[in-house]
Design a protein around this motif. Structure first.
Motif, PDB file in Angstrom:
ATOM      1  N   SER A  95      -1.636  91.021  -3.168  1.00 47.30           N
ATOM      2  CA  SER A  95      -2.561  91.981  -2.583  1.00 47.30           C
ATOM      3  C   SER A  95      -3.793  92.191  -3.461  1.00 47.30           C
ATOM      4  N   VAL A  96      -3.657  91.975  -4.751  1.00 49.29           N
ATOM      5  CA  VAL A  96      -4.801  92.023  -5.652  1.00 49.29           C
ATOM      6  C   VAL A  96      -5.558  90.693  -5.630  1.00 49.29           C
ATOM      7  N   ALA A  97      -4.819  89.585  -5.592  1.00 51.78           N
ATOM      8  CA  ALA A  97      -5.434  88.266  -5.661  1.00 51.78           C
ATOM      9  C   ALA A  97      -6.285  87.954  -4.429  1.00 51.78           C
ATOM     10  N   MET A  98      -5.822  88.368  -3.253  1.00 54.04           N
ATOM     11  CA  MET A  98      -6.544  88.026  -2.020  1.00 54.04           C
ATOM     12  C   MET A  98      -7.961  88.599  -1.981  1.00 54.04           C
ATOM     13  N   PRO A  99      -8.144  89.907  -2.152  1.00 55.80           N
ATOM     14  CA  PRO A  99      -9.517  90.419  -2.113  1.00 55.80           C
ATOM     15  C   PRO A  99     -10.372  89.926  -3.267  1.00 55.80           C
ATOM     16  N   TRP A 100      -9.745  89.715  -4.433  1.00 57.21           N
ATOM     17  CA  TRP A 100     -10.544  89.208  -5.560  1.00 57.21           C
ATOM     18  C   TRP A 100     -11.017  87.784  -5.277  1.00 57.21           C
ATOM     19  N   LEU A 101     -10.157  86.970  -4.678  1.00 61.49           N
ATOM     20  CA  LEU A 101     -10.552  85.617  -4.303  1.00 61.49           C
ATOM     21  C   LEU A 101     -11.681  85.650  -3.280  1.00 61.49           C
ATOM     22  N   ALA A 102     -11.561  86.545  -2.289  1.00 57.86           N
ATOM     23  CA  ALA A 102     -12.621  86.680  -1.290  1.00 57.86           C
ATOM     24  C   ALA A 102     -13.942  87.087  -1.933  1.00 57.86           C
TER      25      ALA A 102
END
Length: 409
Positions: A27-34
């Motif tokens: 859940s942290v990785a997804m928005p940071w990747l975006a």
């Protein structure tokens, strides 16, 4: 020992600790990747919106499935299915092949699985522990979720800073093995209670909707959760922007910023478990809802990292207290034969309106900045809970009989 005296729940408890930490890391990785792919708040918000859109559209069908088929079998299938998007994202990011549309596709896949998983999980606790220990199981589930909200983002922030986002996706995929194993090892679960299926699907959905509309407490609390979810629970949309463009603290700081809200939520969950008679009442719930909004406004105004961490911690405490009390009061007011469908409505209110909330928060942050978007949502939420108390004062009256409920997870 409450729920933990049950063999099946002990298995579930351990499996959920591991898998929920992995879920929070992703859940942290997804928005940071975006954010790294687009450098735009709107696109970050669109990812979150895509993940929660299926719940808004089809959440009631997940509730119907939970009432019709063995819940353990459903959860094994959903947990196995959850491995796939995490594993695909690991392969894509590790090979530097990830594109923004792929992040959207992964978010849609996760959201589609949750349509079935979340209502079924909400209704599964009573099958593991029985009615006597149900409330204790709900409290422990809340503690797992919020404890993982502290550990997962903290680990993810460090991993992203040192090794990048691929490892977060891989660890999440592996974490589901613990959950699946726990489910498969359970024994002596009660037989599924078969109910008449003569009514059409739409008629059965309408039955749950009609009950929620008629009951003033259930209907009002569902609306309040929906409004707070729409305007006050957009941390995965806005916190990456605060970390990158407002506080300038990078991915590690982002992880700990997210974790700070989880620390507050964990303290809130434990406080409710211990002091439920004093904290979990309609009157206190109203005050907590207002305080939640105040702390979010304070966070939006802060430019100090320590003060921002403190404000989010206090907001996290209020969030879990408000949402958990709502869950408990709704379950207490709902007949057994409607619980699956009403809790699906609760999941839709809590998670399903997230797409619209992420969209509006991302759009406001894009045009006016993340601080304005955060403050605007907090003020709207406070005004709505105040209006609810004026229109239906019985919903937020003193009520010492309610008990702790389940959190977001």
């Amino acid at each position: 020992m409450g729920a933990l005296r049950h063999h099946n729940y002990r298995l579930y408890f351990v499996g959920q600790i591991i898998s929920t930490v992995g879920t929070w890391m992703q859940s942290v990785a997804m928005p940071w990747l975006a954010l790294t792919l687009t450098h735009d708040a709107f696109h970050v918000g669109l990812v979150i919106a895509t993940q929660f859109a299926p719940m808004l559209v089809a959440g009631q069908f997940g509730g119907l499935l939970a009432d019709r088929f063995p819940k353990r079998r459903i959860l094994v299938c959903t947990q196995l299915a959850s491995i796939l998007p995490a594993l695909v994202m690991f392969l894509l990011t590790s090979q530097h092949l990830a594109q923004y549309w792929m992040v959207l596709a992964a978010a849609l896949a996760v959201g589609s699985i949750n349509v079935i998983d979340v209502p079924c999980r909400q209704a599964f606790a009573i099958e593991m522990v029985g009615r006597k220990d149900l409330l204790n199981a709900i409290a422990l589930n809340s503690t797992i979720f919020n404890g993982a909200a502290v550990i997962g983002p903290s680990i993810a922030g460090v991993i992203i800073g040192l090794a990048g986002v691929p490892l977060c996706f891989l660890l999440n995929a592996i974490s589901y093995i613990a959950s699946v194993t726990a489910l498969l090892l359970m024994v002596n679960l009660p037989a599924l209670l078969r109910t008449s299926q003569q009514a059409s699907v739409l008629a059965r959905i309408k039955e749950g909707l009609d009950y929620s509309r008629r009951d003033p407490v259930v209907g009002t609390l569902l609306l309040n959760v929906a409004v707070f979810s729409l305007f006050a629970m957009n941390r995965f949309t806005l916190l990456p922007i605060f970390a990158d463009q407002v506080l300038h603290i990078g991915p590690t700081g982002f992880g700990f910023l997210t974790a700070s809200q989880g620390v507050g939520a964990l303290i809130g969950a434990l406080s409710l478990a211990v002091l439920q008679r004093r904290l979990a009442s309609g009157n206190v719930q109203f005050l907590i809802g207002v305080a939640w909004s105040v702390f979010l406004v304070g966070f939006s105004l802060s430019r100090s990292y320590p003060l921002s961490v403190l404000a989010l911690m206090l907001a996290g405490f209020c969030q879990i207290a408000f949402v958990a009390t709502t869950n408990s009061r709704i379950q207490a007011a709902t007949p057994d034969h409607l619980r699956g469908r009403v809790m699906a409505l609760y999941a839709q209110a809590l998670m399903g309106v997230g797409p619209v909330g992420s969209f509006q928060a991302g759009a406001l942050a894009h045009f006016f900045g993340a601080p304005f978007a955060m403050a605007f949502g907090a003020v709207v939420s406070a005004l709505f809970v105040g209006a609810s108390r004026m229109v239906r004062p019985q919903v937020f009256k003193k009520d010492p009989t309610v008990t702790v409920g389940l959190s977001e997870g």
